[in-house]
Design an enzyme around this catalytic site. Structure first.
Site, short mmCIF file in Angstrom:
data_model
loop_
_atom_site.label_atom_id
_atom_site.label_comp_id
_atom_site.label_asym_id
_atom_site.label_seq_id
_atom_site.Cartn_x
_atom_site.Cartn_y
_atom_site.Cartn_z
N ARG A 54 0.85 -1.19 0.00
CA ARG A 54 0.00 0.00 0.00
C ARG A 54 0.88 1.24 0.00
O ARG A 54 1.99 1.22 0.53
CB ARG A 54 -0.84 0.04 1.27
CG ARG A 54 -1.68 -1.19 1.45
CD ARG A 54 -2.24 -1.21 2.86
NE ARG A 54 -2.91 -2.48 3.10
CZ ARG A 54 -3.47 -2.83 4.24
NH1 ARG A 54 -3.46 -1.99 5.27
NH2 ARG A 54 -4.05 -4.00 4.37
N ASP B 233 0.31 5.28 1.33
CA ASP B 233 -0.64 6.09 2.09
C ASP B 233 -1.26 7.20 1.28
O ASP B 233 -0.79 7.54 0.20
CB ASP B 233 0.09 6.75 3.27
CG ASP B 233 0.26 5.78 4.42
OD1 ASP B 233 -0.34 4.69 4.35
OD2 ASP B 233 1.00 6.12 5.36
N TYR C 110 12.29 3.42 -1.60
CA TYR C 110 11.49 4.63 -1.44
C TYR C 110 12.38 5.84 -1.69
O TYR C 110 13.58 5.82 -1.38
CB TYR C 110 10.89 4.72 -0.03
CG TYR C 110 9.64 3.89 0.13
CD1 TYR C 110 8.40 4.39 -0.28
CD2 TYR C 110 9.69 2.61 0.67
CE1 TYR C 110 7.25 3.65 -0.14
CE2 TYR C 110 8.53 1.86 0.81
CZ TYR C 110 7.31 2.38 0.40
OH TYR C 110 6.17 1.64 0.53
N ARG D 285 8.81 7.29 6.18
CA ARG D 285 8.59 8.69 6.55
C ARG D 285 9.15 9.03 7.93
O ARG D 285 9.58 10.16 8.18
CB ARG D 285 7.10 9.03 6.47
CG ARG D 285 6.60 9.12 5.02
CD ARG D 285 5.09 9.03 4.91
NE ARG D 285 4.44 10.07 5.67
CZ ARG D 285 3.12 10.12 5.89
NH1 ARG D 285 2.33 9.16 5.37
NH2 ARG D 285 2.59 11.09 6.58
#
Lengths: 245, 245
Positions: free
Chosen positions: A51, A53, A111, A198
């Protein structure tokens, strides 16, 4: 049934995230499935590598789905590009062996986090990066990132909402560089807990701003306590950059 | 009166262009003047180095204005950044000698044009570049650009709406390069006729797509006839990149 793998790029700004929610919610999965169902007349369900966000972007999200359709991969790509909104782009479509699973077979994910570290915010990248006026010390951030490499319990770097059995993950590499007027942080690992990318970036920013020292990252890891680590960096700077199989 | 020079960056997507029109029209000049008038309580008029059309962006538009205000340049910059919309950014503010005029004193201007030449359109740059799926031959474009260098009558490369006394201008350099997945065309010259940068890019695209040959650019120039040259490239790929004094 054929098994189709697709690489998907999206600007997550308008969406509630990747995962399908209720019927009319704006999600990446929902948008893609709606078009595929229309095209094939089958109840297509896509499997994402993971997933993302609300507000998070992707350069290379990978999905796969099963279909009875006999359409060529280029026809599928063309159909999707015609009916998907402009902020969701299918970069490639290929037929893969039946047992390929975009989530289970993923070896590592990369990422990317983008920071506009100029005095004034660049209007062309403001929706896809965060703006930090105060200069970051990239050398300190690089030093701090070394502590995160390898296998660790990342409890301090996961949302307290994360409900995984184990919080042990491996980070293979973190690269921090200045490119095109943006600070880019690439993080490659074998798995990411909820909000992990994050929170790592949030901690590196605290180091770059000298609120904490590089060594504090080591202490944070050892604490295994989310409430003692840094804030979660905002979604709009984050991209699922690549999934490796 | 003090004379204040500012470098302005803007995302032109939402605007009807630089030049102020009627009171409630969305223009860059209008937005900046409104804030400056509010700040100084004077009827401030800003002078731009030149107009940019509806939808055209700027990295480095230069403006100047006269004011009685005694506010420091950093206070002016802060005030503007607080009250301007996020897509108009003041990069710098400085006090200059009284005779500085952002339009009359400009020696050359550099325009940048951005083309996404990938098979599928990048969702992150789609509002600030044009997407051309068909591959451009950059070598042919570079060859063609040579014919445009130097002093020429650019009648063929100006909108027929252009009403200048003379259409003779000098192009100092054209650079064409691939950078960050985008084709970037930089054009530096001592003056640009109405739509000139976009018509030059339109012609270079025709060369890159082999619709015309590099030598056809020479013929176009000699024709001195707008209707015999290429289409005007869309506004959203164009940036006023820099003004040199």
């Amino acid at each position: 049934m054929r098994n189709i793998k697709m690489v998907v790029q999206y600007d997550g700004s308008r969406y509630k995230g990747f995962q399908r929610l209720k019927d009319n919610d704006m999600t990446i999965q929902g948008k893609i499935e709606t078009v595929l169902c229309k095209m094939t007349d089958e109840p297509i369900e896509i499997i994402g590598s993971g997933r993302t966000d609300m507000g998070v972007h992707a350069y290379g999200q990978v999905v796969n789905f099963k279909t009875l359709s006999k359409d060529s991969t280029s026809k599928i790509q063309k159909y999707l590009s015609e009916y998907l909104p402009e902020d969701i782009v299918i970069k490639s479509v290929e037929e893969v062996e039946d047992r390929f699973h975009s989530r289970y077979n993923a070896k590592t994910k990369i990422y990317l986090y983008r920071i506009d570290n100029n005095k004034v915010c660049n209007p062309f990248t403001r929706k896809h990066s965060i703006h930090l006026e105060k200069k970051l010390d990239l050398e300190l951030m690089k030093e701090a990132s070394e502590y995160l490499l390898g296998e660790h319990d990342f409890t301090s770097f996961a949302s307290s909402k994360s409900k995984k059995k184990s919080n042990i993950r491996t980070i293979d590499s973190i690269s921090i560089q200045e490119k095109n007027d943006l600070v880019e942080v690439y993080i490659e690992g074998n798995g990411f807990l909820y909000n992990m990318a994050r929170i790592i970036v949030g901690a590196l920013i605290d180091v770059g701003h000298k609120k904490i020292t590089p060594e504090d990252i080591k202490t944070m890891l050892e604490n295994k306590n989310r409430s003692l680590s840094s804030d979660t960096a905002p979604a709009k700077g984050l991209y699922l950059y690549k999934v490796k199989y």
